[in-house]
Write a protein that holds these residues in place. Structure first.
Motif, short mmCIF file in Angstrom:
data_model
loop_
_atom_site.label_atom_id
_atom_site.label_comp_id
_atom_site.label_asym_id
_atom_site.label_seq_id
_atom_site.Cartn_x
_atom_site.Cartn_y
_atom_site.Cartn_z
N MET A 55 0.99 -1.39 -0.04
CA MET A 55 0.07 -0.05 0.08
C MET A 55 0.96 1.47 0.22
O MET A 55 0.59 2.31 -0.74
CB MET A 55 -0.95 0.02 1.24
CG MET A 55 -2.18 -1.09 1.21
SD MET A 55 -3.00 -1.12 2.46
CE MET A 55 -3.90 0.47 2.54
N VAL A 56 1.86 1.28 0.73
CA VAL A 56 2.98 2.43 0.75
C VAL A 56 3.54 2.64 -0.58
O VAL A 56 3.51 3.90 -0.84
CB VAL A 56 3.96 2.12 1.90
CG1 VAL A 56 4.98 3.38 1.70
CG2 VAL A 56 3.35 2.24 3.15
N LEU A 70 10.55 -2.01 7.55
CA LEU A 70 9.61 -0.66 7.16
C LEU A 70 10.04 0.02 5.87
O LEU A 70 11.31 0.03 5.55
CB LEU A 70 9.78 0.13 8.39
CG LEU A 70 8.99 1.63 8.38
CD1 LEU A 70 7.48 1.03 8.91
CD2 LEU A 70 9.43 2.59 9.27
N PRO A 71 8.98 0.16 4.95
CA PRO A 71 9.40 0.91 3.62
C PRO A 71 10.34 1.91 3.74
O PRO A 71 9.94 3.20 4.72
CB PRO A 71 7.90 1.29 3.08
CG PRO A 71 7.07 0.40 3.77
CD PRO A 71 7.56 0.05 5.22
N ALA A 72 11.16 2.07 2.95
CA ALA A 72 12.22 3.22 2.89
C ALA A 72 11.58 4.53 2.65
O ALA A 72 11.97 5.51 3.24
CB ALA A 72 13.16 3.00 1.89
N ASP A 96 12.18 8.52 4.26
CA ASP A 96 13.09 9.35 3.72
C ASP A 96 12.10 10.72 3.07
O ASP A 96 12.77 11.36 2.27
CB ASP A 96 13.65 8.99 2.37
CG ASP A 96 12.70 8.29 1.54
OD1 ASP A 96 11.41 8.58 1.58
OD2 ASP A 96 12.78 7.61 0.41
N ASN A 97 11.38 11.00 3.77
CA ASN A 97 10.27 12.11 3.67
C ASN A 97 9.60 12.09 2.16
O ASN A 97 9.31 13.23 1.91
CB ASN A 97 11.15 13.53 3.85
CG ASN A 97 10.19 14.63 4.12
OD1 ASN A 97 9.32 14.55 4.81
ND2 ASN A 97 10.54 15.93 3.67
N THR A 98 9.53 10.97 1.68
CA THR A 98 8.72 10.89 0.38
C THR A 98 7.47 11.38 0.50
O THR A 98 6.94 12.39 -0.55
CB THR A 98 8.52 9.51 -0.03
OG1 THR A 98 10.02 8.98 -0.33
CG2 THR A 98 7.92 9.29 -1.40
N PHE A 99 6.60 11.20 1.49
CA PHE A 99 5.43 11.79 1.70
C PHE A 99 5.23 13.16 2.34
O PHE A 99 4.09 13.60 2.67
CB PHE A 99 4.51 10.69 2.46
CG PHE A 99 4.41 9.59 1.89
CD1 PHE A 99 3.60 9.22 0.93
CD2 PHE A 99 4.95 8.26 2.30
CE1 PHE A 99 3.29 8.03 0.26
CE2 PHE A 99 4.89 7.13 1.53
CZ PHE A 99 3.94 7.03 0.45
N GLY A 100 6.46 13.88 2.72
CA GLY A 100 6.40 14.93 3.37
C GLY A 100 5.54 16.05 2.82
O GLY A 100 4.77 16.67 3.64
N PRO A 101 5.67 16.27 1.43
CA PRO A 101 4.85 17.51 0.79
C PRO A 101 3.35 17.08 0.95
O PRO A 101 2.73 17.87 0.98
CB PRO A 101 5.44 17.23 -0.57
CG PRO A 101 6.79 16.80 -0.70
CD PRO A 101 6.72 15.60 0.54
N ALA A 140 19.35 -3.05 14.80
CA ALA A 140 19.66 -3.25 16.03
C ALA A 140 21.15 -2.80 16.48
O ALA A 140 21.29 -2.51 17.55
CB ALA A 140 19.23 -4.83 16.52
N ASP A 141 21.99 -2.95 15.45
CA ASP A 141 23.23 -2.66 15.52
C ASP A 141 23.58 -1.17 15.38
O ASP A 141 24.76 -0.86 15.45
CB ASP A 141 24.08 -3.34 14.36
CG ASP A 141 23.72 -2.83 13.26
OD1 ASP A 141 22.81 -2.14 12.89
OD2 ASP A 141 24.35 -3.58 12.34
N GLY A 142 22.58 -0.47 15.29
CA GLY A 142 22.71 1.13 15.39
C GLY A 142 22.82 1.93 14.02
O GLY A 142 22.96 2.86 13.67
N SER A 143 23.14 0.98 12.76
CA SER A 143 23.20 1.54 11.54
C SER A 143 21.73 1.90 10.96
O SER A 143 20.85 1.58 11.47
CB SER A 143 23.80 0.22 10.51
OG SER A 143 22.76 -0.72 10.37
N ASP A 144 21.95 2.85 9.97
CA ASP A 144 20.69 3.04 9.23
C ASP A 144 19.76 2.04 8.64
O ASP A 144 20.25 1.45 7.75
CB ASP A 144 21.15 4.20 8.48
CG ASP A 144 19.64 4.93 7.74
OD1 ASP A 144 18.76 4.58 7.89
OD2 ASP A 144 20.08 5.74 6.68
N ALA A 145 18.91 1.63 9.08
CA ALA A 145 17.87 0.90 8.60
C ALA A 145 17.54 0.99 7.33
O ALA A 145 17.37 -0.13 6.59
CB ALA A 145 16.49 0.63 9.47
#
Length: 319
Positions: A224-225, A261-263, A267-272, A295-300
């Motif tokens: 859906m996203v 979780l969808p990227a 990444d602010n795709t829906f911000g506007p 969990a390891d602190g990296s950017d998911a």
């Protein structure tokens, strides 16, 4: 010539009359109409009349439920069109007529005095064949939407017994199919129903009890996203985000969401599209605070696999 009914209105809003006895008259007008429902020759006209005026009668739901033969008459209207579901031969006239009957059942489902007996009699199950249809023609879409409205009226009021009843049926798979293939409005109501189920603790635990269930819900939400990037709808996105946020309340689901979780939600795709809706902005911000990193602190977002990849392991167990 087919008579078009007054649309049932917002399926998310139960019938809560605020002007009872003013616009539609009093008991002396209501009782004769209800009694005429048991007369097959008068039923079609009365269904239309009552569906138009149902918000004018505060006592319509208990009178419908307790009048002899009335609920049976409504069920006759429902089952009479089953033969037209497969193959799909439902006409606009037949759809309008049964949707007027469903609008009255929505009234019963909404009322505090009739909701529990409505469930005890398993009335919602009579609607599931309608939710299971796949034809995209207007008669079928209207039928699905009005049926969803009845279920939406049930879950609108927080009630553990309602959620327990729905979880004992096939409502989640039916809603997931509509969330993927229905019209925007049908998708919105179906997602709202899933959201309300998840908001109950029993509903959240049910969905997260096995990897298969979480996978089914997560895959549909992710799809859906993806579609919302092409055809944005803030009202639909609102319910999708709320579903994700609620899933994140479950420890194992939260760990899974860190990688699936969808990227586009990160990444602010829906911000506007959200600058005028602070509620969705807040929910999305809360969601990202919870699942924004692995969990390891990296950017998911940089390592996010598909939902299926995430759930094929042991993130969500069978217990």
């Amino acid at each position: 010539m087919a008579t078009s009914p007054t649309p049932p209105g917002n399926p998310l809003t139960p019938v809560t009359p605020s002007h009872a006895g003013v616009a539609g008259g009093g008991m002396e007008e209501l009782l004769p109409l209800v009694l005429q429902l048991t007369n097959p020759d008068q039923r079609e006209v009365v269904l239309l009349e009552l569906s138009k005026k149902r918000e004018s009668f505060a006592d319509l739901a208990p009178i419908l439920w307790h009048s002899q033969g009335t609920v049976a008459a409504l069920l006759i209207e429902i089952v009479s069109i089953y033969p037209h579901l497969t193959p799909p031969t439902l006409t606009a006239h037949a759809s309008n007529r049964v949707c007027n009957a469903l609008a009255l059942l929505q009234c019963v489902a909404s009322h505090s005095d009739t909701r529990q007996p409505f469930l005890a009699a398993n009335i919602p199950l009579y609607l599931y064949p309608f939710l299971n249809t796949q034809s995209k023609s207007r008669p079928f879409e209207y039928l699905r939407l009005t049926s969803l409205g009845v279920i939406g009226a049930l879950v609108k009021v927080d009630d553990t017994e309602v959620i327990s009843f729905l979880l004992s049926t096939e409502i989640i798979p039916l809603c997931l199919r509509i969330m993927e293939t229905g019209s925007e409005l049908s998708k919105t109501v179906a997602t709202f129903i899933v959201q309300k189920i998840l908001l109950e603790e029993t509903g959240l635990n049910y969905v997260c009890a096995t990897a298969e269930r979480f996978y089914a819900v997560g895959t549909v939400l992710s799809n859906m996203v993806q579609l919302l990037q092409v055809h944005p709808s803030v009202r639909l996105l609102k319910h999708v985000v709320r579903c994700y946020l609620r899933l994140a309340d479950h420890p194992r689901a939260r760990e899974a969401l860190k990688t699936c979780l969808p990227a586009s939600l990160r990444d602010n795709t829906f911000g506007p599209h959200l600058h005028n809706d602070p509620t969705v902005q807040k929910w999305l911000s809360q969601l990202l605070q919870v699942v924004g990193q692995n969990a390891d602190g990296s950017d998911a977002a940089s390592t996010a696999p598909t939902v299926g990849t995430s759930l094929s392991g042991s993130t969500l167990g069978e217990n």
